[in-house]
Design an enzyme around this catalytic site. Sequence first.
Site, PDB file in Angstrom:
ATOM      1  N   LYS A   1      13.611  54.049  70.082  1.00 16.22           N
ATOM      2  CA  LYS A   1      14.941  54.649  70.197  1.00 16.22           C
ATOM      3  C   LYS A   1      15.003  56.013  69.508  1.00 16.22           C
ATOM      4  O   LYS A   1      15.777  56.895  69.910  1.00 16.22           O
ATOM      5  CB  LYS A   1      16.013  53.728  69.627  1.00 16.22           C
ATOM      6  CG  LYS A   1      16.233  52.415  70.375  1.00 16.22           C
ATOM      7  CD  LYS A   1      15.677  52.403  71.779  1.00 16.22           C
ATOM      8  CE  LYS A   1      15.700  51.030  72.410  1.00 16.22           C
ATOM      9  NZ  LYS A   1      14.386  50.486  72.713  1.00 16.22           N
TER      10      LYS A   1
ATOM     11  N   HIS B   1      42.210  56.309  74.726  1.00 15.87           N
ATOM     12  CA  HIS B   1      41.834  57.340  75.700  1.00 15.87           C
ATOM     13  C   HIS B   1      41.401  58.602  74.941  1.00 15.87           C
ATOM     14  O   HIS B   1      42.025  58.959  73.942  1.00 15.87           O
ATOM     15  CB  HIS B   1      43.033  57.679  76.592  1.00 15.87           C
ATOM     16  CG  HIS B   1      42.781  58.849  77.491  1.00 15.87           C
ATOM     17  ND1 HIS B   1      42.077  58.738  78.676  1.00 15.87           N
ATOM     18  CD2 HIS B   1      43.119  60.162  77.365  1.00 15.87           C
ATOM     19  CE1 HIS B   1      42.010  59.924  79.242  1.00 15.87           C
ATOM     20  NE2 HIS B   1      42.630  60.813  78.476  1.00 15.87           N
TER      21      HIS B   1
END
EC number: 1.16.1.1
Length: 459
Positions: A51, A441
């Site tokens: 990773k 959001h």
Amino acid sequence: MNRRFDAIIIGAGQAGPSLAGRLTAAGMKVALIERKFVGGTCVNSGCMPTKAMVASAYAAHLARRAGDFGISVGGEITVDMRKVHARAAKVTLDARSGLERWLTSMENCTTLRGHARFIGPHKIEVGGELLSAPRIFINVGGRAARPDMPGIDQVKVLDNTDMVALDQAPRHLIVVGGSYVGLEFAQMFRRFGAEVTVVEKGPRLVSREDEDVSTSIKDILEREGIAIRVDAECIRFEPHGDEIRVGLHCAREPRDVVGSHVLLAVGRRPNTDDLGLDQAEIARDARGYITVDDRLATNVEGVFALGECNGRGAFTHTAYNDFEIVAANLLDGESRRVSDRVQGYALYIDPPLGRAGMSEAEGRKAGLPVLVGTRPMTRVGRAVEKGETLGFMKIVADAETGKILGAAILGPGGDEAIHGVLDAINVGTPYRDLQWAVPIHPTVSELIPTVIGAMHPSG
């Protein structure tokens, strides 16, 4: 001389050190045996170094796309593979050193270096020394499989451990195996500058996933110039000068491909063949995995198997959960079971795939009345704003019970966004309840209620 302990742990992977910590804290005298590196596959050749390399590959990819965002970096983008390798190696070394310091400081824990072998149900030999304990925990992990394929002994093939040791990009990397490990290396080395071909024996990539997920992953990789060769029914190897020829098909074109390096990524096998398990009469299945019950106990009283070697999970998080199950049952008076675990994992290509629970195909195969909802990333504001609109979201539920069966999020932050659904499955939240959540959001997760609101019968 026989040294007696309250518990012996064989292997210092993800479950071993944490279990040693719990057992010693409970007043037990513990021996932990490790033949190579503390930390297991994850720390040394799996999650952490790979990773770190994925992050470097993403940085190179983003730099090449800088103009898309109105940014000028000037000149050609180059990759210094020696620095990439050094960075990944440091991540590994730091993690390994931290674990070693923790074990060294652990009171009542004796760490022994060497190869452990059973000489009886509760007796272990390591480095000529005999140890015994009423409880023994096997945490020996696994390694890359190397099946007997035509010509494999005539050429040099690499595995995942070899790949994280590379300090230069291959001219042409051929990845044999179109699943999780192979695809992560395929994309990262393409971004490092290598030509890459993925060879898969089956009809599609990552065959355990739904077909729409496999198709989207193939599209993502091909857009970056990775050649995908599926239905390769005639895989074979032979030297070709200084390079390697890999056979694809027996009767149709292209029949083969030539590359400078070959990564063999066709599965894993447990490290159980040289532990002397027969001496302790510890049962294994046909593939070599140690047979365990729902509480991770073997057929021998007082002997447990944790992590990849028990065949009940091939991930760092499942190995750690094995530790949690065993510790809770032995020390906390609980009754935790492996079968209660909800499956979750990720594929770390870019964008990543986050998966939880059942796939649509698995639900239908089980005969359940499946509901499914999807939404492409082109209709996810966060993805549009980041300029990363490949992939989609998918949620699967049971129409009769209202239970969420599973989900797939292939897109930016998919490996993180999936946890909202994974947590809901764990606590049994009905899918309709998630529809009325008020998410933040702009995020990828905010579309989960929208996907649920548009669910329809599968098929």
